[in-house]
Design an enzyme around this catalytic site. Structure first.
Site, short mmCIF file in Angstrom:
data_model
loop_
_atom_site.label_atom_id
_atom_site.label_comp_id
_atom_site.label_asym_id
_atom_site.label_seq_id
_atom_site.Cartn_x
_atom_site.Cartn_y
_atom_site.Cartn_z
N GLY A 70 0.82 -1.20 0.00
CA GLY A 70 0.00 0.00 0.00
C GLY A 70 0.86 1.26 0.00
O GLY A 70 2.08 1.21 0.12
N GLY A 122 -0.49 -4.97 0.28
CA GLY A 122 -1.63 -4.67 -0.58
C GLY A 122 -1.56 -5.32 -1.95
O GLY A 122 -2.59 -5.58 -2.57
N GLU A 145 4.12 -7.05 7.69
CA GLU A 145 3.58 -5.97 8.53
C GLU A 145 4.11 -5.95 9.95
O GLU A 145 4.07 -4.91 10.61
CB GLU A 145 2.04 -6.06 8.56
CG GLU A 145 1.36 -5.65 7.27
CD GLU A 145 1.42 -6.71 6.19
OE1 GLU A 145 1.04 -6.42 5.06
OE2 GLU A 145 1.86 -7.85 6.48
N ASP A 153 -3.24 -7.62 6.85
CA ASP A 153 -4.64 -7.29 6.53
C ASP A 153 -4.96 -7.74 5.11
O ASP A 153 -4.55 -8.83 4.72
CB ASP A 153 -4.88 -5.79 6.75
CG ASP A 153 -4.10 -4.90 5.80
OD1 ASP A 153 -2.95 -5.23 5.46
OD2 ASP A 153 -4.64 -3.84 5.40
#
Length: 375
Positions: A70, A122, A145, A153
């Protein structure tokens, strides 16, 4: 201003079309920006409803990365503007990202993701949802992460739980980087095709007699990819995860997160890949470690839509708490690699803080993703 995503429709021999979307930010390793998401979502919706589109292909510009994650720096700036409090830009970004990921997972036509080079965070969230997920000899995949005070996520609650032999928990806790063979073994990819065969794949798809029966179109694409995979298999790398299967099962068999983390970091093993994973866990955020463990525990029986709803709450709270901001600062902003984590170990983490992360932020009907899975 260059388009952040390039869209193209290739006409096939029988008049049907292939929709091609290219993430166009080569310098940032195609990091997934909010602008990219805002371009991709409506175009994918339109292609899903367009009877002339038989197949969709999603790829990244350049040879280095499909998508390295991301737009973390932008999220950092949003957190810095709202220190220790709710940051509206965080909720907006993750809401849009999870809607895009869910659309790819539930897309009603063959959806190819060309996972060449770096596929992280992402990027993996988009790739894992495709119906035909391709990895190459240069694929390097991770959910790292724990190193930035976040958690896996983009559907990690769902897809890490689907992996064999507790691999999902191990990869989530350590952020270990995996290759094409690992991706196939853990269920993140379907086909291994060498990078030099991408144009051959496209050329062959243009000659396929696509019809209006989606299941048959899936089969036709499977046949094309299977042949190219057979031609590529001599270059398939050795799987690190499979080679360490027994030790991964052993170290993740503990009853508590503290037992599991202690087992991972203390087990003696001569394997460079495993040792690197141990090092990442040792230097990672204790809060992230707890989040990974609990998200996988509570998410075991959840639907994909419910996993995304859970993750949106976690992500918004990560934006508020400060651990995520500190992790990004240390790794990507100041680059001192000296994050000042809130807790110095898994054992010393305050469980009431972890409970706060999982406390619902919204009533069910008011959740920003309440309609997911009900369209």
């Amino acid at each position: 201003m260059t388009d952040v995503v390039l869209f193209e429709q290739l006409e096939c021999a029988n008049g049907k079309h292939i929709g091609v979307a290219t993430l166009n930010a080569e310098r940032s390793l195609n990091a997934l920006s909010g602008e990219m998401i805002e371009s991709l979502y409506p175009q994918f919706k339109a292609w899903q409803e367009d009877d002339s589109i038989s197949v969709v292909l999603l790829q990244g510009a350049g040879e280095k990365a499909f998508c390295a994650g991301g737009d973390i720096v932008k999220l950092y700036n949003e957190m810095k503007t709202h220190p220790g409090e709710y940051a509206p830009g965080i909720e907006e970004y993750f809401t849009k990202e999870y809607r895009l990921d869910y659309l790819i997972h539930t897309f009603n036509k063959p959806f190819i993701v060309w996972g060449n080079g770096i596929v992280m965070g992402g990027g993996l969230g988009m790739m894992v949802g495709g119906s035909h997920r391709v990895v190459t000899e240069s694929s390097r995949i991770a959910m790292p992460e724990i190193s930035i005070g976040l958690y896996p996520d983009v559907g990690g609650t769902y897809f890490l739980n689907k992996m064999p032999d507790n691999c999902g928990l191990f990869l989530g806790l350590t952020g270990a980087s995996i290759n094409a063979s690992d991706a196939k073994y853990t269920g993140l990819a379907d086909y291994f095709i060498t990078a030099d065969k991408k144009q051959t794949l496209i050329d062959q798809m243009l000659t396929v007699n696509w019809g209006d029966t989606i299941a048959l179109n899936h089969d036709k694409l499977n046949d094309v990819m299977h042949e190219l995979e057979l031609e590529s298999n001599t270059q398939l790398p050795v799987s690190h995860v499979r080679a360490n299967k027994a030790v991964i099962e052993h170290v993740t068999s503990g009853e508590t997160i503290s037992e599991i983390v202690n087992a991972i970091v203390t087990v003696e093993i001569e394997d460079k890949w495993f040792n690197k994973a141990q090092k990442s866990l040792k230097h990672g955020s204790a809060i992230s470690g707890h989040l990974v463990y609990r998200q996988l525990e509570v998410g075991k029986q959840m639907s994909l839509a419910d996993c995304f709803r859970l993750e949106l709450g976690l992500s918004v709270k990560c934006g508020q708490h400060g651990e995520f901001q500190e992790g990004v600062r240390a790794l990507l902003i100041d680059k001192d690699n000296q994050p000042s984590w809130k807790f110095d170990s898994i054992e010393n983490a305050d469980t009431s803080v972890i409970d706060w992360f999982f406390a619902p932020m919204w009533q069910a009907e008011e959740h920003p993703l309440a309609d997911l899975g009900q369209e």
